[in-house]
Design a protein around this motif. Structure first.
Motif, PDB file in Angstrom:
ATOM      1  N   GLY B 152      39.494  -7.720  76.781  1.00 59.54           N
ATOM      2  CA  GLY B 152      40.804  -8.216  77.219  1.00 59.54           C
ATOM      3  C   GLY B 152      41.849  -7.143  77.409  1.00 59.54           C
ATOM      4  O   GLY B 152      43.016  -7.439  77.631  1.00 59.54           O
ATOM      5  N   ILE B 153      41.431  -5.881  77.325  1.00 61.86           N
ATOM      6  CA  ILE B 153      42.393  -4.796  77.512  1.00 61.86           C
ATOM      7  C   ILE B 153      42.055  -4.064  78.799  1.00 61.86           C
ATOM      8  O   ILE B 153      40.909  -3.721  79.030  1.00 61.86           O
ATOM      9  N   ASN B 154      43.081  -3.876  79.642  1.00 59.22           N
ATOM     10  CA  ASN B 154      42.848  -3.092  80.864  1.00 59.22           C
ATOM     11  C   ASN B 154      43.973  -2.097  81.045  1.00 59.22           C
ATOM     12  O   ASN B 154      44.915  -2.327  81.796  1.00 59.22           O
ATOM     13  N   LEU B 155      43.869  -1.027  80.280  1.00 61.51           N
ATOM     14  CA  LEU B 155      44.909  -0.004  80.361  1.00 61.51           C
ATOM     15  C   LEU B 155      44.644   0.878  81.559  1.00 61.51           C
ATOM     16  O   LEU B 155      43.506   1.258  81.824  1.00 61.51           O
ATOM     17  N   SER B 156      45.697   1.214  82.294  1.00 58.92           N
ATOM     18  CA  SER B 156      45.516   2.141  83.408  1.00 58.92           C
ATOM     19  C   SER B 156      46.834   2.788  83.755  1.00 58.92           C
ATOM     20  O   SER B 156      47.895   2.159  83.699  1.00 58.92           O
ATOM     21  N   PRO B 211      49.012  -6.764  73.304  1.00 57.10           N
ATOM     22  CA  PRO B 211      47.850  -6.592  74.185  1.00 57.10           C
ATOM     23  C   PRO B 211      48.255  -6.447  75.656  1.00 57.10           C
ATOM     24  O   PRO B 211      47.453  -6.012  76.476  1.00 57.10           O
ATOM     25  N   GLU B 212      49.527  -6.779  75.966  1.00 58.81           N
ATOM     26  CA  GLU B 212      50.014  -6.649  77.351  1.00 58.81           C
ATOM     27  C   GLU B 212      50.380  -5.218  77.710  1.00 58.81           C
ATOM     28  O   GLU B 212      50.867  -4.958  78.821  1.00 58.81           O
ATOM     29  N   THR B 213      50.162  -4.281  76.795  1.00 52.87           N
ATOM     30  CA  THR B 213      50.493  -2.886  77.076  1.00 52.87           C
ATOM     31  C   THR B 213      49.871  -2.446  78.392  1.00 52.87           C
ATOM     32  O   THR B 213      48.701  -2.737  78.652  1.00 52.87           O
ATOM     33  N   LYS B 214      50.649  -1.756  79.244  1.00 51.94           N
ATOM     34  CA  LYS B 214      50.176  -1.412  80.592  1.00 51.94           C
ATOM     35  C   LYS B 214      49.335  -0.146  80.582  1.00 51.94           C
ATOM     36  O   LYS B 214      48.286  -0.062  81.221  1.00 51.94           O
ATOM     37  N   VAL B 273      52.602   8.378  75.055  1.00 52.09           N
ATOM     38  CA  VAL B 273      53.609   7.635  75.800  1.00 52.09           C
ATOM     39  C   VAL B 273      52.973   6.291  76.129  1.00 52.09           C
ATOM     40  O   VAL B 273      51.821   6.254  76.542  1.00 52.09           O
ATOM     41  N   ALA B 274      53.692   5.210  75.898  1.00 55.27           N
ATOM     42  CA  ALA B 274      53.156   3.890  76.233  1.00 55.27           C
ATOM     43  C   ALA B 274      54.140   3.184  77.151  1.00 55.27           C
ATOM     44  O   ALA B 274      55.358   3.306  76.987  1.00 55.27           O
ATOM     45  N   VAL B 275      53.604   2.464  78.128  1.00 49.90           N
ATOM     46  CA  VAL B 275      54.451   1.650  78.996  1.00 49.90           C
ATOM     47  C   VAL B 275      54.118   0.199  78.694  1.00 49.90           C
ATOM     48  O   VAL B 275      52.950  -0.203  78.740  1.00 49.90           O
ATOM     49  N   VAL B 276      55.132  -0.566  78.336  1.00 45.62           N
ATOM     50  CA  VAL B 276      54.941  -1.973  77.969  1.00 45.62           C
ATOM     51  C   VAL B 276      55.930  -2.833  78.726  1.00 45.62           C
ATOM     52  O   VAL B 276      56.976  -2.340  79.177  1.00 45.62           O
ATOM     53  N   PRO B 277      55.626  -4.142  78.876  1.00 44.37           N
ATOM     54  CA  PRO B 277      56.623  -5.023  79.498  1.00 44.37           C
ATOM     55  C   PRO B 277      57.907  -4.976  78.672  1.00 44.37           C
ATOM     56  O   PRO B 277      57.862  -4.869  77.440  1.00 44.37           O
ATOM     57  N   GLU B 278      59.044  -5.069  79.343  1.00 50.13           N
ATOM     58  CA  GLU B 278      60.335  -4.936  78.660  1.00 50.13           C
ATOM     59  C   GLU B 278      60.484  -5.932  77.514  1.00 50.13           C
ATOM     60  O   GLU B 278      61.017  -5.603  76.454  1.00 50.13           O
ATOM     61  N   SER B 279      59.971  -7.144  77.713  1.00 51.04           N
ATOM     62  CA  SER B 279      60.118  -8.187  76.689  1.00 51.04           C
ATOM     63  C   SER B 279      59.355  -7.850  75.408  1.00 51.04           C
ATOM     64  O   SER B 279      59.611  -8.428  74.360  1.00 51.04           O
ATOM     65  N   LYS B 280      58.400  -6.926  75.504  1.00 50.62           N
ATOM     66  CA  LYS B 280      57.588  -6.579  74.337  1.00 50.62           C
ATOM     67  C   LYS B 280      57.978  -5.245  73.715  1.00 50.62           C
ATOM     68  O   LYS B 280      57.383  -4.817  72.723  1.00 50.62           O
TER      69      LYS B 280
END
Lengths: 366, 335, 78
Positions: B152-156, B211-214, B273-280
């Motif tokens: 369920g993780i698709n980091l890219s 888990p929504e981490t981009k 460095v992590a990019v995540v949705p703003e809400s998270k």
């Protein structure tokens, strides 16, 4: 935290910066468009790094001047050092700033790739230590820089003389600020109304050296390097213009005394004397360079190694000379961002970390 | 082994066997025992596998906060972790320079083994070569790693979108400064300790909570600047970061001021460095702050519509300027 | 041409000072600032102190800043 450390932090305070910018904007409405030349490459870098230019009102223009020791070092000197690095038992010592600068033919970096012995130092005094440690190696230091750097080179030479070091040599490429300023203000093409003067050069030479600027009717401010120092320099100039005053204001008094550092000046005078010298892209300026006094002539790499330093030829189309004299902004050079970029620099203004074109390329392209 | 330094004869035959049996294998406690096989064979767990490799070259070999052995393990574990892969097996290839002191080798290998144990990765296989003096800077280490990727993780690096938040996992610029200080030729010594560390547990915690981490990228050579430029280009966005929000230790900043460098361009070996949705974003930072390794984690910026540059910085005086990928070699300057 | 850092003098041994730069230690030649003493902040460029920071002048400049920006605030009625 110590008092002075706390004080120094205030010179980066964003709220003070905002308030000062507001006051500059207000005062600027009382004056005609003004072009301020910032003579020091470190100022160019800082101004770019802060993203300052777009924050200034439209009638205040900052022009980068020839205070870039790496930019104005003749290309032939780089070529000569690059060649010398290939000789047996010779190691070139240099500040990091010089490594990627293109000479007329080559660079120190290319020399290293070809087997040249080049070593980066953060001080010429490291040269004295290396020379003592490795007597079989001949160390040649490329001495660039204006009056901020000349004292430490003079000190290094004095130590070398005291210790009788016979394996340490210097290629002299120093340049002096006041003669360069004299040449600038004598140039009929120059359209500059005021000068932002280099704070650390001034810490050495003091205020009196800038008298010719006042005589020429050009208000000027000795300026430091923290964000608020730079804004104070601009503010002082705009304020003088608004009141029709022509003066030299020392806006960096915590580091600059009116007489500068007399011991440093005496040391420079004991080791060197002025000589006419070429600035890359500009040409020969009277008394703008230094040569060794007799007592120190044994340290001259040029005579020791029989160096024949050729005359410079600027690459075709390169407008570094006009950029350095403040006649055009980098984007007006026909080669800018086309043949000439930081990856493929044509002239030194693009390679030096503080060169006008490199700083413009890095920070000002929108 | 009675010798105190590696010699070229350790590269093969009897002397190589002695080197392996007396020093390298015991320290690395390679997972197979019994016959000498040419490859490790194992049944992979179900699901996707992550696979990565890295060559490690560092001078000096030992530095405050670590050494090339620890660096090799952490570097590979981190590359796997950044793709959501928990470490399984490591391959270790050593190239030893003739003249390398055996004591140094032992320390480096011990450090490597300890780092592997600490993040639960098995050293499955390895290789050793010896080259003549002058051909290997003491030791070069290449590590390849296999890990199991979370479901369920698709980091890219191509996942970032306008509005996303940028988080940095801790204070930056330590590793580069520690290395430069310990080289001893730049005229300063420093309290700064390399941030060299394995990030798998920290990333595990982040992915559990968000888990929504981009995308997650470790900010190694070229620092945070290089990584954000890459993500910006890969994702087609422009990141805008605020200088005042970027965590930098005083000592790191002082060293960078002295050398004329910027912390955002300096290498790290234990920061991502992590990019995540703003809400998270708030939850992500809170999760990281709860762990020692992430205690300085902070939101440093946002993704915007792509402009001319992939990375912009808002400066301390409210200006904006591009932050480019740094040159291959950061050089100290006096101007 | 002017990259120089303020560093605090910790001790002086002849002409050489050991200075602290926020937790980094540098050595610098202090022969051109003979009045320097431990506790002073020196401006170091390429391994040499070119001047000692004047604490009083620093404060005066900060006062000037305050004056300019305060005056501005008063005028804007903020």
């Amino acid at each position: 935290m110590g008092k002075i450390k706390m004080a120094l932090k205030r010179f980066s305070d964003p709220k003070l910066a905002e308030a000062l910018l507001t006051d500059i904007a207000k005062k600027s409405r009382q004056i005609d468009p003004i072009r301020i030349m910032e003579v020091c490459g470190t100022h160019t870098m800082e101004i770019g790094r802060l993203g300052l230019r777009p924050l200034l009102p439209g009638n205040i223009q900052l022009i980068s001047g020839p205070g870039c020791p790496v930019c104005v070092t003749p290309g032939a000197i780089i070529d000569t050092a690059a060649q010398l690095a290939l000789q047996p038992n010779v190691t070139i010592l240099t500040f990091g700033d010089m490594i990627r600068v293109p000479g007329g033919q080559t660079s120190l970096q290319k020399s290293m790739a070809g087997g040249g012995r080049v070593r980066i130092v953060t001080s010429p005094l490291q040269g004295n230590a290396l020379a003592e440690k490795n007597p079989a190696m001949r160390y040649v230091f490329i001495a660039v820089g204006f009056e901020t750097t000349i004292p430490v080179v003079a000190r290094s030479l004095t130590i070398a003389l005291e210790k009788g070091q016979d394996n340490l040599f210097f290629i002299l490429a120093h340049r002096l600020v006041p003669p360069v300023l004299d040449a600038l203000i004598a140039d009929p093409e120059l359209k500059v109304h005021a000068f932002m003067l280099p704070g650390h050069v001034s810490a050495v030479i003091g205020e009196k050296a800038y008298q010719p600027l006042i005589d020429a009717g050009l208000p000027s401010a000795i300026t430091g390097f923290e964000p608020l120092d730079i804004l104070l320099g601009i503010h002082a100039i705009v304020d003088m213009k608004a009141r029709g005053e022509t003066a030299l204001k020392n806006m960096y008094p915590r580091a600059v005394k009116p007489d500068g550092n007399p011991m440093a000046l005496a040391l420079i005078g004991a080791v060197f004397e002025p000589i006419d010298a070429a600035l890359r892209g500009i040409g020969v300026i009277s008394s703008a360079g230094l040569k060794f006094r007799n007592a120190f002539s044994a340290f001259d790499a040029a005579t020791t190694f029989g160096l024949d330093i050729a005359q410079d030829k600027m690459p075709v189309g390169c407008s570094c000379g006009s950029v350095l004299r403040g006649l055009i902004t980098p984007d007006r050079c026909p080669l800018f961002d086309k043949q000439c970029s930081p990856e493929t620099p044509v002239g030194p203004c693009m390679v030096s970390s503080e060169g006008s074109c490199a700083a413009y390329y890095r920070f000002e392209r929108r | 082994m009675s010798n105190s330094a590696i010699s070229i004869s350790h590269g093969s035959g009897k002397e190589l066997l002695a080197l392996l049996n007396e020093i390298i294998h015991p320290i690395l406690t390679l997972s197979h025992s019994g016959p000498h096989e040419d490859a490790a064979v194992f049944l992979p767990p179900p699901g996707r596998l992550g696979f990565t490799t890295d060559a490690f070259v560092v001078n000096p070999l030992e530095f405050p906060g670590g050494d090339i052995g620890k660096l090799a393990v952490c570097g590979t574990v981190n590359d796997l972790a950044c793709m959501g892969a928990m470490p399984l097996q490591l391959a270790v290839a050593l190239v030893l320079e003739e003249g390398l002191k055996v004591d140094v080798l032992k320390r480096i290998l011990t450090s490597l083994r300890n780092a592997a144990d600490a993040c639960g990765i098995t050293i499955g296989c390895g290789d050793t070569k010896v080259v003549e003096r002058g051909r290997a800077d003491g030791i070069y280490i290449t590590t390849s790693g296999i890990g199991t990727v979370r479901d369920g993780i698709n980091l890219s690096s191509g996942n970032a979108a306008v509005g996303d938040s940028v988080i940095v996992s801790g204070d930056i610029g330590r590793h580069g400064v520690a290395i430069m200080a310990s080289r001893g030729n730049l005229g300063f010594t420093s309290q700064v300790v390399s941030d060299c560390a394995a990030l798998n547990n920290l990333i595990d915690a982040l992915l559990d909570a968000v888990p929504e981490t981009k995308t997650i990228r470790d900010a190694t050579r070229g620092g945070v600047a290089a990584v954000l430029n890459e993500i910006g280009l890969d994702s087609g966005v422009t990141f805008k970061v605020r200088n005042c929000d970027i965590p930098v230790a005083d000592a790191t900043q002082g060293a960078c001021d002295y050398l004329g460098m910027e912390p955002i361009q300096v290498a790290n070996e234990g920061r991502f460095v992590a990019v995540v949705p703003e809400s998270k974003a708030a939850l992500a930072v809170k999760t990281l702050n709860n762990l020692e390794l992430g205690k300085e984690a902070r939101i440093i910026g946002t993704a915007h519509q792509a402009g001319r540059f992939p990375l912009l910085m808002e400066t301390d005086i409210g200006g904006t300027r591009p932050v480019e990928v740094p040159p291959g070699q950061l050089l100290p300057r006096i101007c | 041409m002017c990259l120089a850092v303020p560093a605090k003098i910790l001790k002086i041994d002849g002409n050489i000072g050991t200075l602290d730069l926020s937790g980094n230690s540098i050595q610098a030649d202090l022969s051109l600032v003979p009045d320097a003493k431990p506790g002073d902040y020196a401006i170091i460029h390429a391994g040499l102190a070119i001047q000692i920071y004047d604490e009083e002048e620093a404060q005066k400049t900060l006062d000037l800043l305050k004056q300019i920006t305060q005056h501005g605030e008063d005028q804007n009625g903020t």
